[in-house]
Design a protein around this motif. Structure first.
Motif, short mmCIF file in Angstrom:
data_model
loop_
_atom_site.label_atom_id
_atom_site.label_comp_id
_atom_site.label_asym_id
_atom_site.label_seq_id
_atom_site.Cartn_x
_atom_site.Cartn_y
_atom_site.Cartn_z
N ALA A 1 -9.65 0.55 7.04
CA ALA A 1 -8.95 1.23 6.10
C ALA A 1 -7.64 1.05 5.86
N ALA A 2 -7.12 0.93 7.68
CA ALA A 2 -5.42 0.10 7.40
C ALA A 2 -5.67 -1.33 6.77
N ARG A 3 -6.74 -1.95 7.24
CA ARG A 3 -6.28 -3.07 6.46
C ARG A 3 -6.31 -3.70 5.12
N GLY A 4 -7.33 -2.87 4.22
CA GLY A 4 -7.39 -2.57 3.09
C GLY A 4 -6.65 -1.58 2.74
N LEU A 5 -5.27 -1.10 3.25
CA LEU A 5 -4.31 -0.05 2.44
C LEU A 5 -2.91 -1.41 2.59
N ALA A 6 -3.08 -2.24 3.72
CA ALA A 6 -2.35 -3.05 4.18
C ALA A 6 -2.37 -4.17 2.83
N ALA A 7 -3.17 -4.83 2.06
CA ALA A 7 -4.03 -5.77 1.44
C ALA A 7 -3.33 -5.52 -0.21
N MET A 8 -3.58 -3.77 -0.28
CA MET A 8 -3.05 -3.42 -1.31
C MET A 8 -1.85 -3.45 -1.29
N LEU A 9 -0.98 -2.51 -0.28
CA LEU A 9 0.50 -2.32 -0.42
C LEU A 9 1.03 -3.75 -1.29
N THR A 10 0.25 -4.85 -0.48
CA THR A 10 1.09 -6.57 -0.23
C THR A 10 1.15 -6.77 -1.75
N GLN A 11 -0.62 -6.60 -2.65
CA GLN A 11 -0.21 -7.36 -3.64
C GLN A 11 0.55 -5.81 -5.08
N THR A 12 0.76 -5.21 -4.65
CA THR A 12 0.87 -3.73 -5.56
C THR A 12 2.25 -4.65 -5.83
N GLU A 13 2.64 -4.26 -6.77
CA GLU A 13 3.87 -4.78 -8.24
C GLU A 13 5.22 -3.72 -7.46
N ASP A 14 6.09 -3.82 -7.60
CA ASP A 14 7.47 -2.96 -6.90
C ASP A 14 7.20 -1.62 -7.82
N SER A 15 7.61 -2.14 -9.39
CA SER A 15 7.44 -0.72 -9.97
C SER A 15 6.24 0.40 -9.67
N GLU A 16 5.29 -0.03 -8.66
CA GLU A 16 4.24 1.08 -8.47
C GLU A 16 4.17 1.04 -7.11
N LEU A 17 4.94 0.58 -6.57
CA LEU A 17 5.27 0.57 -4.54
C LEU A 17 5.64 2.23 -4.77
N PRO A 18 6.35 3.12 -5.57
CA PRO A 18 6.32 3.39 -4.92
C PRO A 18 5.29 5.68 -4.61
N GLN A 19 4.69 4.47 -6.04
CA GLN A 19 3.08 5.56 -6.27
C GLN A 19 2.25 5.75 -5.34
N ALA A 20 2.27 4.10 -4.17
CA ALA A 20 1.30 3.44 -3.46
C ALA A 20 1.73 3.67 -2.29
N MET A 21 3.16 4.27 -2.16
CA MET A 21 3.48 4.25 -0.90
C MET A 21 3.74 6.15 -0.45
N SER A 22 3.54 6.72 -1.80
CA SER A 22 2.62 8.26 -1.41
C SER A 22 1.78 8.08 -1.13
N ALA A 23 0.90 7.64 -2.02
CA ALA A 23 -0.88 7.67 -1.94
C ALA A 23 -0.65 7.02 -0.11
N ALA A 24 0.04 6.17 0.48
CA ALA A 24 -0.72 5.87 1.79
C ALA A 24 0.23 7.13 3.04
N ARG A 25 0.44 7.45 2.53
CA ARG A 25 1.08 8.74 3.64
C ARG A 25 0.12 9.99 3.30
N VAL A 26 0.48 10.36 2.30
CA VAL A 26 -1.75 10.74 1.96
C VAL A 26 -3.26 9.77 3.06
N LEU A 27 -3.36 9.09 3.05
CA LEU A 27 -4.27 8.12 3.57
C LEU A 27 -3.78 8.24 5.23
N ASN A 28 -2.63 8.46 5.53
CA ASN A 28 -2.08 8.71 6.50
C ASN A 28 -2.99 7.88 8.20
N LEU A 29 -2.75 6.58 7.81
CA LEU A 29 -3.36 5.31 8.26
C LEU A 29 -1.74 4.90 9.61
N ASP A 30 -2.38 3.96 10.20
CA ASP A 30 -1.32 3.70 11.29
C ASP A 30 -1.40 1.99 10.66
#
Length: 803
Positions: free
Chosen positions: A420-449
């Motif tokens: 999941a951590a590898r998947g999250l890193a890939a998703m965040l890398t591809q996330t547009e800046d405008s959507e990054l805040p929402q993605a970062m909030s989701a990342a906190r919920v996912l609780n991944l290192d």
């Protein structure tokens, strides 16, 4: 354990309670008063009205009943016996009843299947006390689930009507039930069909159903399933068209015309095509899931969970997720324990292709996590990340619902978490800046290192985005790596402020970042606070600071200041910080040049430049050094020229003229003073006045005004000096200044008072000249005062009260 009771017509000696007539002939030890009351009220065999006048008593159809009362479960079977024990009347019957308080006594059967228990005798017992029946009860083979299945599978008519029959079962157990009537002359076959129907009901509801048969008036009976026979008259045949009930007629091979439900159609298909036990287990599951899911979804979900070999399709993926979500929302952990893996297998075989599917995947993930289903939620995180990465639309839909949730994923499987951590890193890398805040909030919920190499670039992007949009501070606390991102924000802000990014400085000046507490920002924040104070209060505020501000913060502390008006603050800053950093020096140089080129007197700028010149050894002036040095030299030349007023040639005076082209707006008073002084080197003075032009006139007028306002002795000097210049060169700049000065004195009450005070100190010659000027001035006073009034209206110089 099932307690047993037999009720029939008995003699006093046969009666359990010693009473002659209808009563209990035998009971087991666990039958209590409640049981006897329920048996008398609900379970006794009933003979149809007028049966004994038209038929043989012993041919009356047997009866059967199942009901629940007071937390206990009751079954009975009964038959007609004809004459009573004393042979005095007809209408005798016998009812055998069994009762238990433990629902597990029925397991694994349905209550209706116990109508086929082998221990039913429907005879009087040899004694008043009889044994209870130990559970589980043995049933006749034809009431076994397999036999009931074969009863349908081997009958073409039964196979054809099975979907309709199952729809009727669904309606019989709905919240607003429609009774299901089974018509058949063979009571055992009627009981078997009712037992068959109960197989399509989940265990819990099967325990709470009411079953009655054979009854003469089905419409008068309140029960879920009712048995009856055409033997009770032609009215029975008419039930097939009565909307109050649904009817299956086993004798005439007829069934009510109703719309078949999708769930009944599917379950009938299982029953006819799948192995019997598997089909019944799926049907049991479907019925059990009807309450939280509804019949259609429950049936489809049961198929996915029970028959996984059928493979995954978009439909089964959707059904599986809906089922997982509902089971989680309802905290049905046992159902998830047994069927969660099968449902997840269906999820694994398909990838969402649209927003609605991505949202369903996220909703299910949130539900399973909230219910504490760690394995399911971990599985859904991995699957969800793989599905939405690469699609901005799906990623946005998926992360929004996760970010808005109040959950935190709990991880148990280390491999799943790493995946999941590898998947999250890939998703965040591809996330547009405008959507990054929402993605970062989701990342906190996912609780991944994530490893530093995976997350460093994302943190920097988030910090820069936050710097662009200060309003993100309202949600940034909910981001993953919020502490690291805040550090990146602070670094980004300081770099932008130092680089004089105007947007960043404007945000800071407006207070957008006042809430930050990072040590490296404190000086900038203080400077911004100072810059929000009125300019006339800032110097005092700066002096109160216990720590110096970063020199680069001048843009904030100086915001809106004027080199003329706020020269004291600028001089203090230069002394306090040992000078001006290059950009500040450049800005001041630009401001000074604009003022010097503006064509307006700038006395405040003179004060600034001369103060800086006096303190030049203590202040690094940078680009400002040239103009400050020039102003200092020019001012000194003016002082030297005055001091050398009797010297010819007056070299300082000659040199001063060369500086006036640039510095006249700040040295005009010195020029005016020199023009009015007794300078022996008239040639140099004339050259100076000619060079200064209008500035000489302005300076001279200011000097005369100041002299007039300073007391008797200067006034006595100023008035004759003005007369001298006016008479000497009325069209020259000094003469014009003198004339304006004298007219101001003659035209106003305050001026006339000054003249009155000056005259006693003047010679007779000057008094004569003054009188002549006053006489001439009277003729144009009205026009001049009108002009002065207009100047007041449009912001001109405010004269003293006009006479």
């Amino acid at each position: 354990m099932f307690e047993v009771a037999i009720y029939t017509d008995v003699s006093q000696e046969e009666s359990v309670y010693g009473r002659d007539g209808f009563g209990f002939q035998a009971i087991s030890g666990g039958i209590d008063e409640q049981d006897t009351g329920v048996i008398r009220s609900y379970l006794l065999h009933t003979i149809a009205p007028a049966w004994d006048t038209q038929h043989d008593d012993l041919s009356h159809p047997e009866s059967f009943t199942y009901t629940t009362q007071g937390g206990r479960y009751y079954l009975s079977r009964g038959r007609s016996l004809g004459w009573t024990h004393d042979h005095k009347r007809r209408g005798n019957s016998l009812t055998q009843s069994i009762v238990t308080a433990d629902a597990l006594d029925f397991s694994p059967l349905r209550p209706a299947q116990l109508f086929g228990a082998v221990r039913w005798s429907l005879e009087k017992a040899p004694s008043k006390e009889i044994d209870a029946w130990a559970a589980p009860l043995e049933i006749a083979p034809d009431f076994d689930s397999g036999a009931l299945s074969d009863m349908v599978r081997h009958d073409s008519w039964a196979r054809g009507v099975l979907p309709v029959f199952l729809t009727m079962v669904e309606r019989a157990i709905s919240d607003r039930p429609t009774g299901l009537v089974v018509i058949g002359q063979d009571t055992r076959q009627v009981m078997r069909w009712i037992a068959l129907g109960s197989l399509f009901v989940d265990t819990e509801r099967a325990l709470t159903m009411d079953l009655r048969g054979q009854v003469a008036s089905p419409l008068d009976v309140s029960a879920n399933m009712i048995g009856t026979t055409h033997q009770f008259g032609p009215r029975i045949g008419q039930l097939i068209n009565d909307p109050a009930v649904n009817v299956i007629d086993l004798d005439q091979k007829a069934i009510s015309r109703i719309e078949v439900s999708a769930s009944a159609q599917l379950q009938a298909g299982w029953f006819l095509t799948e192995e019997s036990s598997a089909a019944l287990a799926a049907i049991e599951l479907a019925r059990r899931w009807e309450r939280p899911m509804g019949s259609d979804l429950a049936t489809e979900a049961a198929a996915v969970a029970s028959f996984p070999s059928r493979g995954s399709t978009p439909a089964s993926w959707n059904v599986a997720l809906q089922a997982l979500k509902i089971l989680s929302d309802q905290h049905l952990s046992e159902e998830l324990f047994f069927y969660g893996d099968s449902l997840l297998d269906a999820v694994a075989g398909y990838v969402p292709t649209n927003v609605a599917e991505a949202q369903l995947a996220a909703q299910t993930l949130v539900a399973t996590a909230a219910a504490g289903e760690t394995e399911a939620s971990a599985f859904l995180v991995v699957a969800g990340l793989e599905a939405v990465t690469g699609s901005a639309e799906l990623s946005q839909a998926w992360t929004k619902l996760i970010a808005d949730s109040a959950i935190e994923i709990v991880w148990g499987d280390g491999e799943a978490r790493a995946q999941a951590a590898r998947g999250l890193a890939a998703m965040l890398t591809q996330t547009e800046d405008s959507e990054l805040p929402q993605a970062m909030s989701a990342a906190r919920v996912l609780n991944l290192d994530l490893a530093p190499t995976q997350v460093s670039g994302i943190i920097q992007r988030a910090g820069q985005l936050w710097a662009d949009r200060p309003e993100l501070g309202e949600t940034a606390a909910r981001w993953a790596w919020s502490g690291e991102i805040r550090e990146a924000l602070a670094e980004t802000l300081v770099n932008r402020w130092r680089q004089a990014d105007q947007t960043a400085l404007q945000q800071l000046a407006n207070g957008s970042w006042d809430w930050l507490t990072e040590p490296g920002l404190s000086g900038w924040l203080v400077a911004a606070r100072v810059g929000r104070r009125p300019p006339n209060e800032r110097l005092a505020e700066l002096k109160r600071l216990t720590r110096p501000l970063p020199p680069e913060t001048w843009r904030l502390a100086w915001r809106g200041i004027s080199p003329q008006r706020d020269h004291a603050l600028l001089v203090w800053w230069g002394l306090a910080y040992g000078g001006f950093e290059p950009a500040a020096s450049g800005w001041l140089e630009e401001q000074v040049n604009q003022i010097l080129q503006g064509g307006q007197p700038a006395p405040g700028l003179r004060d600034l430049l001369l103060a800086l010149d006096r303190n030049a050894p203590k202040i690094r002036l940078g680009k400002l050094a040239a103009v400050v040095g020039t102003a200092g030299r020019a001012n000194q030349l003016a002082e030297d020229a005055i001091n050398q007023g009797e010297t010819v040639p007056n070299r300082p005076l000659e040199l001063l003229a060369d500086e006036l082209a640039q510095l006249a707006p700040i040295l005009y008073r010195q020029v005016g003073r020199l023009a009015l002084e007794q300078i022996e080197d008239q040639a140099a003075l004339s050259y100076l006045i000619g060079t200064a032009g209008a500035w000489a006139q302005i300076g001279a007028l200011e000097e005369l005004r100041q002299a007039a306002d300073s007391g008797a002795t200067p006034t006595a000097w100023a008035v004759p000096q003005a007369l001298h210049w006016y008479l000497e060169d009325p069209d020259g700049p000094i003469g014009k200044a003198a004339r304006e000065f004298l007219l101001e004195l003659t035209d106003t009450n305050a001026g006339r008072k000054i003249l009155a005070n000056a005259k006693p100190l003047m010679s007779k010659e000057w008094l004569t000249e003054l009188a002549a000027f006053e006489e001439t001035a009277r003729s144009g006073r009205g026009i001049r005062n009108l002009g002065r009034g207009a100047k007041k209206l449009f912001g001109g110089r405010k004269d003293q009260d006009d006479g």
